[in-house]
Design a protein around this motif. Structure first.
Motif, short mmCIF file in Angstrom:
data_model
loop_
_atom_site.label_atom_id
_atom_site.label_comp_id
_atom_site.label_asym_id
_atom_site.label_seq_id
_atom_site.Cartn_x
_atom_site.Cartn_y
_atom_site.Cartn_z
N LEU A 215 0.84 -1.20 0.00
CA LEU A 215 0.00 0.00 0.00
C LEU A 215 0.87 1.25 0.00
O LEU A 215 1.87 1.31 0.72
N SER A 216 0.48 2.23 -0.80
CA SER A 216 1.14 3.53 -0.78
C SER A 216 0.07 4.61 -0.77
O SER A 216 -0.87 4.57 -1.57
N LEU A 217 0.22 5.56 0.14
CA LEU A 217 -0.72 6.67 0.27
C LEU A 217 0.01 7.98 0.04
O LEU A 217 1.01 8.27 0.71
N TYR A 218 -0.49 8.76 -0.91
CA TYR A 218 0.05 10.09 -1.15
C TYR A 218 -0.71 11.11 -0.32
O TYR A 218 -1.95 11.16 -0.35
N THR A 219 0.03 11.93 0.43
CA THR A 219 -0.54 13.00 1.23
C THR A 219 0.01 14.33 0.74
O THR A 219 1.23 14.53 0.74
N PRO A 220 -0.85 15.27 0.32
CA PRO A 220 -0.35 16.56 -0.14
C PRO A 220 0.12 17.42 1.02
O PRO A 220 -0.23 17.17 2.19
N MET A 221 0.91 18.43 0.71
CA MET A 221 1.25 19.41 1.73
C MET A 221 -0.02 20.20 2.08
O MET A 221 -0.92 20.38 1.25
N LEU B 83 7.87 12.40 11.30
CA LEU B 83 6.76 11.78 10.58
C LEU B 83 6.95 10.27 10.51
O LEU B 83 6.01 9.50 10.72
N SER B 84 8.17 9.83 10.22
CA SER B 84 8.46 8.41 10.15
C SER B 84 8.19 7.73 11.50
O SER B 84 7.59 6.66 11.58
N LEU B 85 8.62 8.38 12.58
CA LEU B 85 8.38 7.83 13.92
C LEU B 85 6.89 7.75 14.21
O LEU B 85 6.40 6.75 14.77
N ALA B 86 6.15 8.79 13.84
CA ALA B 86 4.71 8.84 14.12
C ALA B 86 3.95 7.77 13.35
O ALA B 86 3.02 7.14 13.87
N VAL B 87 4.33 7.53 12.07
CA VAL B 87 3.66 6.50 11.29
C VAL B 87 3.90 5.13 11.89
O VAL B 87 2.98 4.31 12.03
N LEU C 78 8.55 20.71 -3.36
CA LEU C 78 7.93 19.64 -2.60
C LEU C 78 6.42 19.84 -2.57
O LEU C 78 5.93 20.89 -2.14
N VAL C 79 5.67 18.83 -3.03
CA VAL C 79 4.21 18.95 -3.05
C VAL C 79 3.52 17.97 -2.09
O VAL C 79 2.33 18.11 -1.80
N GLY C 80 4.25 16.98 -1.59
CA GLY C 80 3.64 16.01 -0.68
C GLY C 80 4.59 14.87 -0.38
O GLY C 80 5.78 14.92 -0.71
N VAL C 81 4.05 13.82 0.24
CA VAL C 81 4.84 12.63 0.56
C VAL C 81 4.04 11.38 0.21
O VAL C 81 2.81 11.39 0.23
N VAL C 82 4.76 10.34 -0.12
CA VAL C 82 4.16 9.02 -0.29
C VAL C 82 4.63 8.15 0.86
O VAL C 82 5.84 8.05 1.12
N THR C 83 3.68 7.55 1.55
CA THR C 83 3.99 6.63 2.64
C THR C 83 3.67 5.22 2.18
O THR C 83 2.52 4.88 1.91
N GLY C 84 4.71 4.41 2.06
CA GLY C 84 4.53 3.02 1.65
C GLY C 84 4.51 2.11 2.86
O GLY C 84 5.34 2.24 3.77
N VAL C 85 3.57 1.17 2.87
CA VAL C 85 3.43 0.23 3.97
C VAL C 85 3.38 -1.19 3.42
O VAL C 85 2.56 -1.50 2.56
N ILE D 115 -5.22 1.11 7.87
CA ILE D 115 -3.84 1.54 7.65
C ILE D 115 -3.80 2.99 7.20
O ILE D 115 -2.99 3.79 7.69
N CYS D 116 -4.70 3.36 6.27
CA CYS D 116 -4.76 4.76 5.82
C CYS D 116 -5.14 5.67 6.98
O CYS D 116 -4.61 6.79 7.10
N GLN D 117 -6.03 5.21 7.84
CA GLN D 117 -6.40 6.02 9.00
C GLN D 117 -5.20 6.22 9.92
O GLN D 117 -4.99 7.32 10.45
N ALA D 118 -4.41 5.17 10.12
CA ALA D 118 -3.22 5.28 10.96
C ALA D 118 -2.22 6.28 10.37
O ALA D 118 -1.63 7.09 11.10
N ILE D 119 -2.03 6.25 9.05
CA ILE D 119 -1.12 7.19 8.40
C ILE D 119 -1.62 8.62 8.56
O ILE D 119 -0.86 9.53 8.91
N CYS D 120 -2.92 8.83 8.32
CA CYS D 120 -3.48 10.17 8.45
C CYS D 120 -3.44 10.66 9.90
O CYS D 120 -3.19 11.84 10.16
N GLN D 121 -3.67 9.76 10.84
CA GLN D 121 -3.55 10.12 12.25
C GLN D 121 -2.12 10.54 12.57
O GLN D 121 -1.89 11.51 13.30
N ALA D 122 -1.15 9.84 11.98
CA ALA D 122 0.25 10.20 12.20
C ALA D 122 0.56 11.58 11.62
O ALA D 122 1.28 12.38 12.24
N VAL D 123 0.02 11.87 10.44
CA VAL D 123 0.21 13.20 9.84
C VAL D 123 -0.40 14.26 10.74
O VAL D 123 0.21 15.30 11.02
#
Length: 299
Positions: free
Chosen positions: A76-82, A99-103, A167-174, A216-224
């Motif tokens: 899974l990969s989720l793109y999050t914009p700035m 951010l890495s620690l929070a995810v 920089l326009v955003g990040v991709v978080t791969g899980v 998983i997407c909820q966890a990533i967004c919560q981390a953001v």
């Protein structure tokens, strides 16, 4: 503020993510494909995008290593914009190592993992948690090896906006092992999977890997969301405390292996947590040493 209670409203964000979800049977790397699509403007850099696959042929992990896993697991990969670019008002305020620690912290708190942890606690087994910087798994005290359940790779995304690349955003791969825990050849850690962990404690049914996409997407967004609050000194101290409580290295004697050398020990000491910059802290003969990078394993 108690870090664990600062929750966000995920429903509207999930509706947006769900509208922009692409799934393939197989791809080379969900991170690679999603980054390329946003960078060249094929996908809008102003919206959330989710890309999942049943299998990967060239998955990537931390330190330039390949991510080894099998069918029946989460890719899974989720793109999050700035935040300044986001169409729906939710995005990342800034990008730094927290951010890495929070995810990692948030993924270790998935309901399925916490249900397994509850049963492990009853049997006196070590808890599944986060290992600096953001691996999710547990330490097998019999084999003295970290058993990795989930790997995370966060990558910045750059795109041309108004004739300027920025920089326009990040991709978080899980990559989450659900049905299969692959054998890791270098021996620095081994892999486990939710199926194996659930069977160890006689837990009932597990969610399918597809059913885990939303949490998983909820966890990533919560981390953001949590990461966006860390400019406040109190919020950062609360997060550091929460991370250290979930940190499977705490109090352990560990070795640090350099990124390009998985054989030679570069540093060693007793883990005493993370600091205000997110660095790993080791106690060595009464002094404190900061570790900024490397593969960590129990000594």
């Amino acid at each position: 503020m108690d870090y664990s209670h600062a929750k966000m409203d995920f429903a509207l964000i999930w509706a947006s993510i769900h509208r922009h979800h692409r799934h393939d049977a197989v791809t080379d790397s969900t991170n690679t494909q999603l980054i390329q699509a946003v960078s060249i403007g094929k996908l809008s850099h102003r919206q959330h995008h989710l890309y999942t696959a049943d299998a990967q042929s060239a998955g990537r992990g931390q330190h330039g290593r390949s991510w080894v896993s099998g069918q029946g697991n989460v890719f899974l990969s989720l793109y999050t914009p700035m935040q300044t670019d986001s169409d729906d008002g939710f995005g990342l305020v800034r990008l730094d190592g927290f951010l890495s620690l929070a995810v990692g912290y948030e993924l270790a708190r998935l309901d399925t993992i916490q249900a397994i942890n509850a049963e492990r606690a009853k049997q006196g087994l070590s808890a599944i948690g986060v290992k600096w910087a953001n691996d999710v798994g547990y330490y097998d005290d019999t084999e003295h090896l970290f058993q990795k359940l989930c790997g995370i790779l966060i990558e910045p995304v750059y795109a041309k906006v108004n004739d300027k690349t920025r920089l326009v955003g990040v991709v978080t791969g899980v990559g989450l092992n659900v049905e299969i825990g692959p054998i890791i050849k270098d021996g620095l850690y081994q892999a486990t999977c939710l199926r194996q962990l659930a069977d160890m404690v006689n837990l009932g049914e597990l969610p399918t890997y597809q059913a885990l996409y939303q949490p998983i997407c909820q966890a990533i967004c919560q981390a953001v969301h949590q990461h966006n609050q860390l400019s406040d000194a109190t919020a950062k101290l609360d997060f550091i405390d929460a991370f250290n409580r979930a940190h499977v290295l705490m109090g352990r004697s560990v070795n640090v292996f350099a990124r390009d050398d998985m054989q030679s020990v570069s540093q060693s000491g007793r883990c005493i947590g993370i600091d205000h910059d997110g660095a790993l802290l080791l106690e060595q003969a009464g002094s404190t040493v900061r570790v900024l990078a490397g593969m960590i394993q129990s000594a």
